[in-house]
Design a protein around this motif. Structure first.
Motif, PDB file in Angstrom:
ATOM      1  N   GLY A   1      49.651  39.610  48.558  1.00 46.26           N
ATOM      2  CA  GLY A   1      48.603  39.107  49.435  1.00 46.26           C
ATOM      3  C   GLY A   1      47.743  38.083  48.748  1.00 46.26           C
ATOM      4  O   GLY A   1      48.043  37.623  47.643  1.00 46.26           O
ATOM      5  N   PRO A   2      46.641  37.703  49.389  1.00 43.06           N
ATOM      6  CA  PRO A   2      45.779  36.655  48.856  1.00 43.06           C
ATOM      7  C   PRO A   2      45.224  36.949  47.457  1.00 43.06           C
ATOM      8  O   PRO A   2      45.128  36.054  46.636  1.00 43.06           O
ATOM      9  CB  PRO A   2      44.647  36.562  49.879  1.00 43.06           C
ATOM     10  CG  PRO A   2      45.184  37.168  51.128  1.00 43.06           C
ATOM     11  CD  PRO A   2      46.200  38.175  50.699  1.00 43.06           C
ATOM     12  N   ALA A   3      44.877  38.194  47.182  1.00 41.68           N
ATOM     13  CA  ALA A   3      44.322  38.535  45.868  1.00 41.68           C
ATOM     14  C   ALA A   3      45.361  38.326  44.768  1.00 41.68           C
ATOM     15  O   ALA A   3      45.053  37.793  43.699  1.00 41.68           O
ATOM     16  CB  ALA A   3      43.819  39.979  45.858  1.00 41.68           C
ATOM     17  N   GLU A   4      46.584  38.724  45.028  1.00 42.52           N
ATOM     18  CA  GLU A   4      47.650  38.557  44.036  1.00 42.52           C
ATOM     19  C   GLU A   4      47.966  37.077  43.836  1.00 42.52           C
ATOM     20  O   GLU A   4      48.157  36.627  42.705  1.00 42.52           O
ATOM     21  CB  GLU A   4      48.903  39.315  44.490  1.00 42.52           C
ATOM     22  CG  GLU A   4      50.073  39.204  43.535  1.00 42.52           C
ATOM     23  CD  GLU A   4      49.839  39.871  42.197  1.00 42.52           C
ATOM     24  OE1 GLU A   4      50.566  39.536  41.246  1.00 42.52           O
ATOM     25  OE2 GLU A   4      48.943  40.720  42.101  1.00 42.52           O
ATOM     26  N   ARG A   5      48.019  36.317  44.917  1.00 39.11           N
ATOM     27  CA  ARG A   5      48.278  34.873  44.799  1.00 39.11           C
ATOM     28  C   ARG A   5      47.157  34.195  44.012  1.00 39.11           C
ATOM     29  O   ARG A   5      47.409  33.319  43.190  1.00 39.11           O
ATOM     30  CB  ARG A   5      48.438  34.235  46.177  1.00 39.11           C
ATOM     31  CG  ARG A   5      49.796  34.521  46.788  1.00 39.11           C
ATOM     32  CD  ARG A   5      50.025  33.685  48.026  1.00 39.11           C
ATOM     33  NE  ARG A   5      49.129  34.030  49.120  1.00 39.11           N
ATOM     34  CZ  ARG A   5      49.375  34.964  50.018  1.00 39.11           C
ATOM     35  NH1 ARG A   5      50.487  35.661  49.959  1.00 39.11           N
ATOM     36  NH2 ARG A   5      48.515  35.209  50.983  1.00 39.11           N
ATOM     37  N   ARG A   6      45.923  34.611  44.243  1.00 42.18           N
ATOM     38  CA  ARG A   6      44.795  34.030  43.522  1.00 42.18           C
ATOM     39  C   ARG A   6      44.893  34.348  42.030  1.00 42.18           C
ATOM     40  O   ARG A   6      44.671  33.490  41.184  1.00 42.18           O
ATOM     41  CB  ARG A   6      43.475  34.555  44.085  1.00 42.18           C
ATOM     42  CG  ARG A   6      42.264  33.989  43.369  1.00 42.18           C
ATOM     43  CD  ARG A   6      40.973  34.543  43.960  1.00 42.18           C
ATOM     44  NE  ARG A   6      39.856  34.128  43.181  1.00 42.18           N
ATOM     45  CZ  ARG A   6      39.115  33.052  43.431  1.00 42.18           C
ATOM     46  NH1 ARG A   6      39.414  32.296  44.455  1.00 42.18           N
ATOM     47  NH2 ARG A   6      38.103  32.744  42.668  1.00 42.18           N
ATOM     48  N   ARG A   7      45.252  35.595  41.695  1.00 40.74           N
ATOM     49  CA  ARG A   7      45.405  35.977  40.292  1.00 40.74           C
ATOM     50  C   ARG A   7      46.488  35.152  39.617  1.00 40.74           C
ATOM     51  O   ARG A   7      46.314  34.649  38.511  1.00 40.74           O
ATOM     52  CB  ARG A   7      45.735  37.469  40.175  1.00 40.74           C
ATOM     53  CG  ARG A   7      45.713  37.965  38.724  1.00 40.74           C
ATOM     54  CD  ARG A   7      46.342  39.324  38.576  1.00 40.74           C
ATOM     55  NE  ARG A   7      47.745  39.364  38.921  1.00 40.74           N
ATOM     56  CZ  ARG A   7      48.735  38.868  38.177  1.00 40.74           C
ATOM     57  NH1 ARG A   7      48.467  38.261  37.052  1.00 40.74           N
ATOM     58  NH2 ARG A   7      49.993  38.960  38.562  1.00 40.74           N
TER      59      ARG A   7
END
Length: 104
Positions: free
Chosen positions: A29-35
């Protein structure tokens, strides 16, 4: 002939973005992509800082070998050292949740 007859038949199975990629390999999700994006940016800045350090060393060696151009080489080396320091600061900015930076 109607539009249904002209349309190409498509199979369900994923978008073009994920074709050929197993489900387990996709970000969560977005959090993993941001990391992952932050980690990539950090690694790029670390690599850039190392390249500027290598350039500064080479310029300092060139200054020692050529007394006529030594001042210009030393000025360039100082710029590369400043750029390396700036890249290290950016890498620290992108360090994710307590991870230690690589060789800063």
């Amino acid at each position: 002939m109607g539009s249904k007859d002209r349309a190409l038949p498509l199979k369900a199975g994923g978008s073009g973005r994920t074709t050929g990629v197993r489900r387990a390999e996709l970000p969560d999700g977005p959090a993993e992509r941001r990391r992952e994006t932050e980690e990539y940016a950090r690694q790029a800045m670390v690599s850039s800082a190392r390249a500027h350090d290598r350039a500064a060393i080479l310029l300092e060696q060139m200054a020692a070998a050529d007394p006529v151009e030594s001042e210009v080489h030393l000025q360039s080396a100082a710029r590369h050292r400043r750029w390396a320091e700036n890249d290290r600061k950016l890498a620290e900015q992108y360090t994710t949740r307590g991870a230690e930076p690589d060789g800063l």
